[in-house]
Motif scaffolding. Structure first.
Motif, PDB file in Angstrom:
ATOM      1  N   LEU A 434       0.833  -1.195   0.000  1.00 31.19           N
ATOM      2  CA  LEU A 434       0.000   0.000   0.000  1.00 31.19           C
ATOM      3  C   LEU A 434       0.871   1.250   0.000  1.00 31.19           C
ATOM      4  O   LEU A 434       1.937   1.273   0.623  1.00 31.19           O
ATOM      5  CB  LEU A 434      -0.905   0.025   1.235  1.00 31.19           C
ATOM      6  N   PRO A 435       0.442   2.302  -0.674  1.00 24.13           N
ATOM      7  CA  PRO A 435       1.226   3.540  -0.665  1.00 24.13           C
ATOM      8  C   PRO A 435       1.151   4.219   0.696  1.00 24.13           C
ATOM      9  O   PRO A 435       0.217   4.000   1.467  1.00 24.13           O
ATOM     10  CB  PRO A 435       0.556   4.387  -1.754  1.00 24.13           C
ATOM     11  N   ARG A 436       2.127   5.031   0.956  1.00 24.48           N
ATOM     12  CA  ARG A 436       2.116   5.845   2.177  1.00 24.48           C
ATOM     13  C   ARG A 436       0.943   6.818   2.082  1.00 24.48           C
ATOM     14  O   ARG A 436       0.868   7.622   1.147  1.00 24.48           O
ATOM     15  CB  ARG A 436       3.435   6.603   2.288  1.00 24.48           C
ATOM     16  N   GLU A 698      13.327  -1.664   5.107  1.00 25.86           N
ATOM     17  CA  GLU A 698      11.946  -1.915   4.701  1.00 25.86           C
ATOM     18  C   GLU A 698      11.579  -1.054   3.496  1.00 25.86           C
ATOM     19  O   GLU A 698      10.899  -1.505   2.573  1.00 25.86           O
ATOM     20  CB  GLU A 698      10.986  -1.634   5.850  1.00 25.86           C
ATOM     21  N   GLU A 699      12.030   0.198   3.484  1.00 24.53           N
ATOM     22  CA  GLU A 699      11.757   1.061   2.344  1.00 24.53           C
ATOM     23  C   GLU A 699      12.409   0.515   1.086  1.00 24.53           C
ATOM     24  O   GLU A 699      11.847   0.594  -0.009  1.00 24.53           O
ATOM     25  CB  GLU A 699      12.246   2.484   2.626  1.00 24.53           C
ATOM     26  N   LEU A 700      13.612  -0.058   1.226  1.00 28.64           N
ATOM     27  CA  LEU A 700      14.282  -0.659   0.084  1.00 28.64           C
ATOM     28  C   LEU A 700      13.460  -1.826  -0.447  1.00 28.64           C
ATOM     29  O   LEU A 700      13.322  -2.010  -1.659  1.00 28.64           O
ATOM     30  CB  LEU A 700      15.680  -1.134   0.482  1.00 28.64           C
ATOM     31  N   PHE A 701      12.894  -2.621   0.460  1.00 29.63           N
ATOM     32  CA  PHE A 701      12.030  -3.730   0.060  1.00 29.63           C
ATOM     33  C   PHE A 701      10.833  -3.213  -0.733  1.00 29.63           C
ATOM     34  O   PHE A 701      10.474  -3.746  -1.782  1.00 29.63           O
ATOM     35  CB  PHE A 701      11.577  -4.481   1.313  1.00 29.63           C
ATOM     36  N   ARG A 702      10.203  -2.149  -0.244  1.00 32.55           N
ATOM     37  CA  ARG A 702       9.058  -1.571  -0.959  1.00 32.55           C
ATOM     38  C   ARG A 702       9.484  -1.040  -2.328  1.00 32.55           C
ATOM     39  O   ARG A 702       8.765  -1.203  -3.316  1.00 32.55           O
ATOM     40  CB  ARG A 702       8.447  -0.437  -0.138  1.00 32.55           C
ATOM     41  N   GLN A 703      10.644  -0.389  -2.380  1.00 37.23           N
ATOM     42  CA  GLN A 703      11.112   0.149  -3.651  1.00 37.23           C
ATOM     43  C   GLN A 703      11.352  -0.962  -4.665  1.00 37.23           C
ATOM     44  O   GLN A 703      11.050  -0.819  -5.854  1.00 37.23           O
ATOM     45  CB  GLN A 703      12.394   0.953  -3.434  1.00 37.23           C
ATOM     46  N   VAL A 727      14.489 -10.589  -1.775  1.00 39.67           N
ATOM     47  CA  VAL A 727      14.698  -9.927  -0.488  1.00 39.67           C
ATOM     48  C   VAL A 727      16.048 -10.322   0.098  1.00 39.67           C
ATOM     49  O   VAL A 727      16.802  -9.481   0.559  1.00 39.67           O
ATOM     50  CB  VAL A 727      13.570 -10.281   0.499  1.00 39.67           C
ATOM     51  N   ALA A 728      16.370 -11.607   0.050  1.00 41.57           N
ATOM     52  CA  ALA A 728      17.619 -12.071   0.626  1.00 41.57           C
ATOM     53  C   ALA A 728      18.823 -11.445  -0.059  1.00 41.57           C
ATOM     54  O   ALA A 728      19.890 -11.323   0.517  1.00 41.57           O
ATOM     55  CB  ALA A 728      17.704 -13.596   0.534  1.00 41.57           C
ATOM     56  N   GLN A 729      18.654 -11.021  -1.298  1.00 42.60           N
ATOM     57  CA  GLN A 729      19.744 -10.364  -2.024  1.00 42.60           C
ATOM     58  C   GLN A 729      20.217  -9.110  -1.295  1.00 42.60           C
ATOM     59  O   GLN A 729      21.382  -8.756  -1.341  1.00 42.60           O
ATOM     60  CB  GLN A 729      19.235  -9.986  -3.427  1.00 42.60           C
TER      61      GLN A 729
END
Length: 996
Positions: A434-436, A698-703, A727-729
């Motif tokens: 979901l977006p911020r 977490e922001e990197l995951f969303r990006q 993600v593990a990368q």
């Protein structure tokens, strides 16, 4: 102004349901029939918009709804080339309406374009069924919910965003009318305290409108949390008529035993449908749980779940039967005994469950729902499940048409569920981010993420940390007394604003959270200490007022002056002083300002001061531990005092109770949080920086989800089963929960045309650092002593143009790849997917001619220079690794990255060489920012790495950020590529690990 104008505009817009059209013609048709005297000129329209607030705002609201609808429409036929929620789309709307420039300006001010990010969807291919026509044809409960949100003051853009997000979930469920049996499982990722309940309420409304007839909401692990969710659904979706079930709301005797009616102050605000929905050609909702009663074994067996068919010879899922049947909704606690009763009752039903479209919504789905049993202890070929996970699995087994949707703000536990376990809750069909939401206070509002400003340039106006964060340092005053003073002062400020005409609804509750320990025995002692401090504070004495006046003058006054955004603020403390007494009275009501929130049982939470729904005003200081870190919503939270740390990422994220919506008092929010002095800082002791590091991850995951969600040739680049290796990368500290498995989907290649690539996990071992530095030596030797000057446009925070100088050099693509291919990393293979892509830019995939190396120099006052293996003197930079991890946070400074990105973007747009300062780049030139990094916290650490003007290569991290040219891609536009580790299992997301 005449109501005729409003009527004409309403009629004209009603005629433009398919697309915006020539407004003057539509308005003329409406006026000719009923309002020939109406003034249809643009001047009259503009004047009414300017004066509309005084007239009740009806015309502005009408146009806000219409413009927002067109702004949000995805790929409309009438403007297929414009993106939703952009200025270009709004211009296309105005063009079709044929509005003049003056009217466009007034409308743009009255109804600005909502530049809201779209929902991010990672999903398997599905057969579209939830079309806009089908959704519009059956929308009874969604329309009621939408109306309720408007009554609550939601903006049209916020409602449209929720509409889009909930539709994205529902359209990926199975068609409730289809004959084929199909289950889908998905995960919706929101932000901590960001309104996930609103989203799944919208999903519930749309799902039952579409035909789902059993909705099971797993609403937390405590009665209080379950009851909060039940009340929210009852109030905003189910409504008065479904709760009353025919009882006369004017007859007190008929209301006995009925939820809310007659005793809940908010009962008038509950949704009203006008009559029983079944009498309005819709269908009723029958509640199988109530505000105070969780699911219990149903009387007379399972009769409450029997569905009458209008046509007995047809299955329930046939539209003839489905849309006349009542829906059943239950909100149940994630509790073994409760779910066991539900499973037992469902087992008594024969036949109908196979025809019943059902939806399971799992709130906080990473808590209790995930199977955490140790796979190493499983019997051969058997899967052992934890209690709640096993019961959810049984529910899905009993409901073949059941769909599972989990909601969480910390998704990693769900993402790392074994994808091969068909009975578990892995989101195999879709993962939605979901977006911020607008108005939300998140990590960006408490940290100066990527701020280009030096510390000495930061003020309360341009620094989030300086405005909202107050450090608690070991060995110094613990600032607890100051935090309590801030709580009293902000309470008085809220009362002041209410007296000045600001709506006092956001100020109904006013709370402070104190969290120092998870040990329950320590909470009582802390609460007693706070209580003693409260009674000794003397808030009615001259000393107390002097202390608050000082706090206002040095903290809250300056911050509010810079950030109150039109809200009233007192000119001096004397103007605020009369409200301090009332704030003190509200906080100390009942004799004690403190409430302890801890324990594992519902009895521990059965306190009137914790029931934000039933208690008119909760003005209290809450002391607790783990229970304050998850699920429990602290309404009106304004002051947070936090000193507990943890190494678990999801626990740390859930600590962010201070995130959320703070309408009317954003400028008053303060976070007192554990810090360490720079000179004594260790890898994990600074709670504030640890929190920032996890939030960055977490922001990197969303990006990444956003980057890879773009369809290529109408097909997804990434499926949910491929998310774990993705993600593990980047997040090596996250471990899969299925420890005896490995993911068969291996990430092979990550393409980044025109986008930064910035590795973070560099080696820690000095010998490896030395070897890496030696491998960079040929490229470092290409730098001359001449510098290039870079000037970026003014940034939004300071309005200043950012200028820096740098050494530059130009190297061949093959020379750079030779160095990158030889580097060592803290975790083997972490850079390989990027290297796989970069190596193909020799013409195999695309042609990169050369690379511009940029070695930024710090300002003369902050510069520490040294030669690196014989190079010209380079500016050494200081960076710290993230707490508890081998990776750094951000390496490249914002101004450096901005300049590099401008070179790439400008070259791509112009198609030829471009120059910024005296550096230039062509459309086939990549840019590499190079940093000799010394790990440390002070300039003394940097100088310690230098001897005789030469840097010790064993103390340097040769860090870099690469931006390939935009041309560095092929026609497929694919950004990621996977392969199966074992070709015999190519279609399986996971396979057994070797030797297990």
């Amino acid at each position: 102004m005449s109501d005729a104008l409003l009527e004409v505009h309403t009629s004209a817009l009603a005629g433009m349901t398919a697309s915006p059209g020539h407004f003057e013609k539509w308005a003329s048709l409406a006026a000719d029939e009923d309002f020939p005297e109406a003034d249809l000129s643009e001047a009259a329209f503009r004047t009414r918009l300017v004066d509309d607030e005084a007239a009740g705002g009806a015309l502005t609201a009408l146009w806000a709804r219409a413009l927002t609808k067109w702004d949000f429409e995805e790929q409309p036929r009438w403007s297929p080339s414009t993106e939703a929620r952009t200025d270009e789309r709004r211009t296309a709307v105005y063009d079709r309406l044929r509005f003049g420039e003056d009217l466009r300006k007034v409308l743009g001010t009255a109804v600005p374009v909502a530049h809201i990010a779209p929902v991010t969807v990672i999903a398997r291919e599905h057969t579209p069924w939830y079309t806009s026509e089908r959704a519009a044809a059956r929308s009874f409960y969604w329309t009621a919910y939408e109306r309720k949100l408007r009554e609550k003051g939601w903006s049209e853009s916020a409602i449209a965003s929720l509409d889009e997000a909930s539709r994205s979930v529902v359209e990926r469920l199975a068609d409730p009318e289809q004959a084929a049996v199909r289950q889908s499982k998905g995960l919706v990722v929101g932000y901590v305290q960001s309104g996930k309940t609103a989203n799944f309420t919208g999903v519930t409304a749309k799902a039952i409108d579409a035909g789902y007839r059993l909705v099971i909401v797993l609403g937390g692990t405590l009665n209080l949390l379950r009851a909060q969710t039940q009340r929210r659904l009852d109030m905003e979706l189910i409504g008065q008529e479904n709760i009353l079930r025919g009882a006369d709301p004017e007859d007190p005797d008929s209301l006995v035993g009925i939820d809310y009616a007659g005793y809940d102050d908010d009962w008038p605000d509950f949704v009203r449908h006008g009559d029983r929905p079944s009498a309005l050609r819709a269908f009723d909702i029958e509640r199988l749980t109530t505000r105070d009663r969780d699911y219990i074994s149903l009387a007379q067996g399972i009769r409450a779940l029997e569905f009458e068919k209008r046509e007995p010879t047809l299955p329930l899922y046939d539209s003839v039967n489905l849309h006349r049947a009542a829906a059943r909704v239950m909100v149940v606690k994630k509790n073994k005994s409760v779910l066991t009763k539900l499973v037992k009752d469902l087992k008594q039903i024969h036949g109908i469950l196979g025809e019943l479209p059902a939806l399971i919504i799992d709130d906080e789905s990473d808590q209790a729902s995930v199977n955490t049993s140790n796979p190493k202890q499983w019997a051969q070929g058997a899967t052992e499940r934890t209690a709640i996970n096993g019961l959810i699995s049984q529910l899905l087994g009993l409901l073949p048409r059941g769909q599972y949707v989990g909601y969480t703000a910390t998704p990693f536990a769900n993402v790392f569920v074994d994808p091969g376990d068909a009975e578990d809750v892995f989101p195999s069909d879709f993962l939605i981010s979901l977006p911020r939401p607008a108005g939300y206070m998140g990590v960006q509002d408490f940290h100066d993420l990527d701020s280009p400003l030096r510390l000495d340039e930061r003020t309360v106006a341009n620094s989030q940390e300086m405005a909202h964060v107050r450090g608690i340092y070991d060995g110094a005053d613990d600032r607890l007394g100051e935090a309590i003073d801030a709580f009293v002062l902000t309470g008085a400020l809220k009362l002041f604003r209410a007296a000045q005409g600001v709506s006092d609804k956001p100020f109904r509750h006013h709370t402070m959270l104190v969290h120092e320990s998870v040990r329950m025995a320590e909470h009582a002692a802390l609460a007693q200490r706070i209580n003693s401090m409260w009674h000794a504070a003397g808030y009615s004495s001259s000393e107390g007022h002097a202390r608050l006046a000082d706090l206002w003058a040095r903290d809250f006054g300056p911050v509010s002056a810079a950030r109150a955004e039109g809200l009233p603020s007192p000119a001096s403390y004397e103007e605020l002083r009369p409200f301090v007494s009332r704030a003190r009275q509200l906080i100390s009501k009942g004799g004690n300002p403190v409430v302890i929130v801890n324990g594992d049982s519902d009895r521990d939470f059965a306190q009137i001061d914790l029931d934000f729904d039933r208690t008119p005003n909760v003005w209290k200081i809450l002391v607790g531990g783990t229970k304050l870190s998850r699920g429990f919503t602290v309404e009106g939270l304004t002051i947070t005092y936090y000193r507990r740390t943890t190494r678990q990422a999801d626990t740390l994220m859930q600590m962010g109770r201070w995130f959320g919506f703070r309408p009317g008092y954003r400028d008053l929010v303060r976070l007192f949080i554990g810090r360490e002095e720079a000179l004594t800082k260790t890898s994990s002791a600074d709670l504030y920086e640890a929190f920032e590091a996890i939030c960055r991850d977490e922001e990197l995951f969303r990006q990444q989800l956003t980057q890879y969600s773009i369809l290529v040739d109408g097909k997804p680049q990434v499926t949910p089963a491929q998310v774990p290796p993705l993600v593990a990368q980047h997040l090596s500290w996250v471990k899969p929960s299925a420890r005896n498995k490995m993911f068969n989907a291996e990430l092979v290649e990550v393409r980044s045309p025109g986008r930064p690539v910035e590795p973070a996990a560099y080696p820690v071992n000095p010998a490896a650092l030395r070897r890496n530095t030696e491998r960079w030596q040929p490229l470092l030797g290409t730098f001359s002593g001449h510098t290039a000057d870079f000037t970026n446009p003014p940034d939004g925070s300071s309005g200043l143009a950012r200028t820096f100088s740098a050494l530059t050099a130009r190297v061949t693509h093959s020379a750079l790849i030779a160095v990158l291919s030889s580097l060592e990393w803290e975790r083997p293979g972490i850079f390989q997917p990027h290297l796989q892509y970069l190596a193909q830019l020799d013409g195999t995939l695309a042609k990169v001619d050369d690379w511009l190396l940029i070695a930024p120099q710090l300002t003369q006052a902050n510069r520490v220079e040294a030669s690196v293996l014989g190079s010209v003197p380079l500016s050494l930079v200081r960076r710290s690794r993230q707490p508890g991890k081998p990776s750094f946070g951000r390496i490249a400074s914002v101004e450096h990255r901005t300049a590099a990105q401008r070179l790439i973007d400008t070259a791509a747009a112009g198609g030829g060489p471009v120059a910024i300062g005296n550096a230039d780049a062509g459309p086939n030139t990549g840019v590499a920012l190079v940093y000799p990094v010394v790990e440390g916290t002070t300039d003394a650490d940097v100088r310690a790495a230098i001897s005789g003007g030469h840097a010790d290569p064993a103390k340097l991290v040769m860090a870099f950020t690469l931006i390939p040219p935009r041309s560095a891609t092929d026609s497929t536009r694919r950004l990621v590529r996977f392969r199966a580790r074992n070709s015999s299992h190519a279609d399986e997301p996971i396979v057994a690990a070797p030797g297990e």
